[in-house]
Write a protein that holds these residues in place. Structure first.
Motif, mmCIF file in Angstrom:
data_model
loop_
_atom_site.group_PDB
_atom_site.id
_atom_site.type_symbol
_atom_site.label_atom_id
_atom_site.label_comp_id
_atom_site.label_asym_id
_atom_site.label_seq_id
_atom_site.Cartn_x
_atom_site.Cartn_y
_atom_site.Cartn_z
ATOM 1 N N ASP A 1 -40.131 -25.531 -57.558
ATOM 2 C CA ASP A 1 -39.898 -26.017 -58.827
ATOM 3 C C ASP A 1 -39.879 -24.660 -59.677
ATOM 4 O OD1 ASP A 1 -41.898 -28.863 -58.888
ATOM 5 O OD2 ASP A 1 -39.641 -28.729 -59.292
ATOM 6 N N THR A 2 -39.473 -24.654 -60.826
ATOM 7 C CA THR A 2 -39.515 -23.428 -61.830
ATOM 8 C C THR A 2 -39.767 -24.158 -63.205
ATOM 9 O OG1 THR A 2 -37.166 -23.527 -62.281
ATOM 10 C CG2 THR A 2 -38.052 -22.034 -60.371
ATOM 11 N N GLY A 3 -40.489 -23.231 -63.971
ATOM 12 C CA GLY A 3 -40.808 -23.910 -65.360
ATOM 13 C C GLY A 3 -41.659 -24.751 -65.287
ATOM 14 N N ARG A 4 -41.927 -25.253 -66.559
ATOM 15 C CA ARG A 4 -42.908 -26.319 -66.693
ATOM 16 C C ARG A 4 -42.620 -27.590 -66.452
ATOM 17 N NH1 ARG A 4 -47.421 -27.125 -69.683
ATOM 18 N NH2 ARG A 4 -48.113 -29.129 -70.616
ATOM 19 N N ARG A 5 -43.549 -28.475 -65.598
ATOM 20 C CA ARG A 5 -43.360 -29.930 -65.222
ATOM 21 C C ARG A 5 -43.982 -30.762 -66.060
ATOM 22 N NH1 ARG A 5 -44.817 -28.161 -60.345
ATOM 23 N NH2 ARG A 5 -46.505 -27.486 -61.331
ATOM 24 N N ASP B 1 -38.564 -33.656 -53.334
ATOM 25 C CA ASP B 1 -37.451 -32.792 -53.791
ATOM 26 C C ASP B 1 -37.155 -32.933 -55.046
ATOM 27 O OD1 ASP B 1 -34.604 -34.268 -53.170
ATOM 28 O OD2 ASP B 1 -36.262 -35.118 -52.125
ATOM 29 N N ARG B 2 -36.284 -32.118 -55.723
ATOM 30 C CA ARG B 2 -35.835 -32.098 -57.084
ATOM 31 C C ARG B 2 -34.895 -33.203 -57.322
ATOM 32 N NH1 ARG B 2 -34.102 -26.264 -59.819
ATOM 33 N NH2 ARG B 2 -36.151 -25.839 -60.399
ATOM 34 N N GLY B 3 -34.039 -33.409 -56.370
ATOM 35 C CA GLY B 3 -32.866 -34.657 -56.217
ATOM 36 C C GLY B 3 -33.421 -35.928 -56.556
ATOM 37 N N SER B 4 -34.717 -36.154 -55.644
ATOM 38 C CA SER B 4 -35.120 -37.573 -55.387
ATOM 39 C C SER B 4 -35.757 -37.633 -56.774
ATOM 40 C CB SER B 4 -36.069 -37.553 -54.410
ATOM 41 O OG SER B 4 -35.441 -37.569 -53.264
ATOM 42 N N LEU C 1 -33.273 -38.514 -59.551
ATOM 43 C CA LEU C 1 -32.920 -39.996 -59.169
ATOM 44 C C LEU C 1 -33.801 -40.913 -59.718
ATOM 45 C CD1 LEU C 1 -30.660 -41.482 -57.723
ATOM 46 C CD2 LEU C 1 -31.972 -41.619 -55.782
ATOM 47 N N TYR C 2 -35.192 -40.602 -59.649
ATOM 48 C CA TYR C 2 -36.079 -41.862 -60.033
ATOM 49 C C TYR C 2 -36.615 -41.496 -61.276
ATOM 50 C CZ TYR C 2 -36.261 -43.988 -55.507
ATOM 51 O OH TYR C 2 -35.792 -44.495 -54.291
ATOM 52 N N ALA C 3 -36.003 -40.627 -62.146
ATOM 53 C CA ALA C 3 -36.524 -40.213 -63.596
ATOM 54 C C ALA C 3 -36.011 -41.384 -64.542
ATOM 55 C CB ALA C 3 -36.042 -39.030 -63.807
ATOM 56 N N HIS D 1 -38.453 -40.141 -67.263
ATOM 57 C CA HIS D 1 -39.566 -39.266 -67.114
ATOM 58 C C HIS D 1 -39.602 -38.882 -65.730
ATOM 59 C CE1 HIS D 1 -42.369 -39.828 -70.467
ATOM 60 N NE2 HIS D 1 -42.330 -41.100 -70.573
ATOM 61 N N VAL D 2 -39.619 -37.595 -65.455
ATOM 62 C CA VAL D 2 -39.618 -36.928 -64.038
ATOM 63 C C VAL D 2 -40.864 -37.530 -63.339
ATOM 64 C CG1 VAL D 2 -39.062 -35.000 -62.625
ATOM 65 C CG2 VAL D 2 -38.064 -35.227 -64.930
ATOM 66 N N PRO D 3 -40.603 -37.854 -62.075
ATOM 67 C CA PRO D 3 -42.039 -38.510 -61.470
ATOM 68 C C PRO D 3 -42.526 -37.150 -60.674
ATOM 69 C CG PRO D 3 -39.852 -39.327 -60.249
ATOM 70 C CD PRO D 3 -39.579 -38.590 -61.324
#
Length: 309
Positions: free
Chosen positions: A7-11, A38-41, A44-46, A54-56
């Motif tokens: 990850d990069t940046g704020r989550r 991973d970022r892709g998953s 996908l579930y966001a 919402h990014v899980p």
């Protein structure tokens, strides 16, 4: 708090005190199913069928009920929220959150038992509504409260949303009511802290025994009983008494005249109280033929005047 190196940046979860790397390591060690951070998953579930995003924190696809238990244990240890999800057909953002999302639809979709004599079916939460119907219709039975997404929504989602549908009238006419809550016999559930129990209607004698036995279950039932006692009159006087009331918590199901039905009280809570491991559903007779009546009116106002009140 450690950060994921991918990850990069704020989550979204940077404000939560979660050791994500340690959480991932434990999930990989204890879960047989898929652990996806991973970022892709996560992207996908966001989203679901709603406009919310919402990014899980991550995603787990449990293969077994033990995986669900292990996921809860790890998330509880590291104070990570959990969120159960089916096919993501919710329109109000119920299946997205800053949490560890558990997708039941890929593996936990078993039809555990169909009892045609007692008109019951016991299923895992990931089974698609129409997959259940394919099996129950062999016995001329159906789980009637089917939403418009019945071809791909999961029964766990029906339970979470307290779904209705166009054929819920069938459940009201032939069964106990139009909503999913009206058509649930009992459920096996798991609390966030890992307590597993079966819930359903509770007689006064059984309630007394459960509370007297103490422990986690006794405390839960004692608190629910106190809640029902404290607000009983207000619930009786002010709770909406409409056939298709599907929003909010079914506090009226905890009243003694309704059998202190913890299962039905939990239907519609959107996973905020427990995770459903399996549900025993009530089935109704499926008519072999149907008749459609088309009634015409000159305008919508005349039609409205003929709607029963």
């Amino acid at each position: 708090m450690k950060q994921l190196t991918t990850d990069t940046g704020r989550r979204d979860w940077d404000d939560l005190d979660i050791d994500v790397e340690a959480l991932i390591a434990e999930l990989h060690d204890t879960v047989e199913g898929e652990v996806r951070f991973d970022r892709g998953s996560r992207a996908l579930y966001a989203t679901d069928a709603s406009n919310y995003r919402h990014v899980p924190i991550g995603v787990v696809l449990p293969k077994t009920i033990n995986d669900v238990v292990a996921t809860h244990a790890a998330c509880h240890r590291y104070a990570a929220p959990v969120l159960a999800r089916g096919s993501g057909t919710s329109l109000s953002g119920e299946t997205v959150n800053v949490a560890v999302v558990m997708d039941f639809s890929k593996y936990l979709h078993g039809i555990l038992d169909i009892d045609p004599d007692n008109k019951l079916a016991r299923v895992e939460p990931g089974v698609v509504h129409d997959q259940l119907s394919e099996q129950t219709l062999k016995h001329h039975l159906v789980f009637a409260p089917d939403p418009s997404t019945h071809a791909y929504c999961t029964v766990g989602g029906n339970v979470g949303n307290n779904s209705c549908g166009v054929h819920s009238v069938q459940a009201q006419g032939l069964g106990e009511g139009p909503r999913t809550s009206d058509n649930v016999e009992e459920m096996e559930v798991l609390t966030y802290d890992g307590y597993r129990m079966r819930v359903g209607p509770t007689s006064p004698e059984e309630l007394e025994k459960i509370i007297a036995a103490g422990g986690r279950r006794g405390k839960i039932y004692s608190d629910l009983a106190q809640l029902a006692e404290d607000y009983a009159e207000m619930i009786r006087e002010r709770f909406p008494d409409i056939p298709r009331r599907v929003s909010g918590y079914n506090l009226d199901e905890l009243l003694p005249e309704n059998g202190f039905n913890v299962a039905r009280a939990l239907v519609g809570t959107e996973g905020t109280c427990v995770t459903v491991l399996n549900a025993t559903l009530k089935l109704v007779h499926d008519p072999p033929v149907r008749t459609l009546a088309v009634v015409g009116y000159t305008d919508i106002f005349e039609a409205g005047n003929h709607i029963p009140r």
